[in-house]
Design a protein around this motif. Structure first.
Motif, PDB file in Angstrom:
ATOM      1  N   ALA A  31       6.982  26.405  72.520  1.00  0.00           N
ATOM      2  CA  ALA A  31       6.558  25.382  71.401  1.00  0.00           C
ATOM      3  C   ALA A  31       5.884  25.995  70.288  1.00  0.00           C
ATOM      4  N   ARG A  32       6.191  25.040  69.242  1.00  0.00           N
ATOM      5  CA  ARG A  32       5.720  25.777  67.742  1.00  0.00           C
ATOM      6  C   ARG A  32       4.318  25.002  67.218  1.00  0.00           C
ATOM      7  N   ARG A  33       3.340  25.966  67.122  1.00  0.00           N
ATOM      8  CA  ARG A  33       2.141  25.536  66.925  1.00  0.00           C
ATOM      9  C   ARG A  33       1.957  24.840  65.588  1.00  0.00           C
ATOM     10  N   SER A  34       1.208  23.777  65.513  1.00  0.00           N
ATOM     11  CA  SER A  34       1.050  22.892  64.121  1.00  0.00           C
ATOM     12  C   SER A  34      -0.296  23.025  63.861  1.00  0.00           C
ATOM     13  N   ALA A  35      -1.146  23.692  64.696  1.00  0.00           N
ATOM     14  CA  ALA A  35      -2.694  23.938  64.556  1.00  0.00           C
ATOM     15  C   ALA A  35      -3.275  24.799  65.359  1.00  0.00           C
ATOM     16  N   PRO A  36      -4.344  25.572  65.134  1.00  0.00           N
ATOM     17  CA  PRO A  36      -4.951  25.756  63.992  1.00  0.00           C
ATOM     18  C   PRO A  36      -4.223  26.302  62.821  1.00  0.00           C
TER      19      PRO A  36
END
Length: 137
Positions: free
Chosen positions: A21-26
């Motif tokens: 899963a690719r982080r969008s935050a922080p």
């Protein structure tokens, strides 16, 4: 003794592939890849946290199938434990709902094609070694 906070990472396998899963935050983590998961709540079993986090973050009905031996340090006081998991029959396909903007199913030969978060690299490596000695289900 200082308090430790356990974060669970889910090694979600389906059809011989691992979900990243690719982080969008922080902002400092955005664009890097991780095993989905999150903090274990007080009085919550780690395997139950895996199931809850997968439901909240990806909208799937999954079950934890076993813990990968070991722990990996994160920022103090956090430590990560990894649990293998699989989708339950009839589960919706995973989709990014919280903290992620993209998902990717990786075959064992493509695991290192994404830019994993630094602290996930040893956990992913050890997970693959563990699964190499066991069935991935």
């Amino acid at each position: 003794m200082s308090e430790r906070i356990v974060v669970v990472g889910a090694a979600l396998w389906h059809g011989g592939r691992l979900l990243a899963a690719r982080r969008s935050a922080p902002a400092e983590l955005a664009g890097r890849w991780e095993l989905p998961g999150g903090k274990v709540e007080p009085d919550e079993a780690p395997d139950a946290a895996v199931v809850r986090e997968l439901r909240e973050e990806l909208g799937v009905d999954a079950e934890a199938t076993g813990r990968v031996p070991g722990e990996w340090p994160l920022r103090t006081p956090y430590v990560m434990q990894v649990w293998t998991a699989r989708l339950r029959p009839g589960s919706a396909p995973p989709r990014p709902l919280q903290d992620h903007d993209e998902l990717c199913w990786l075959t064992p030969g493509r695991i290192w094609d994404v830019d994993w978060l630094d602290h996930d690299v040893p956990a992913v490596r050890d997970t693959l070694a563990h699964l190499g000695a066991h069935e991935t289900g």
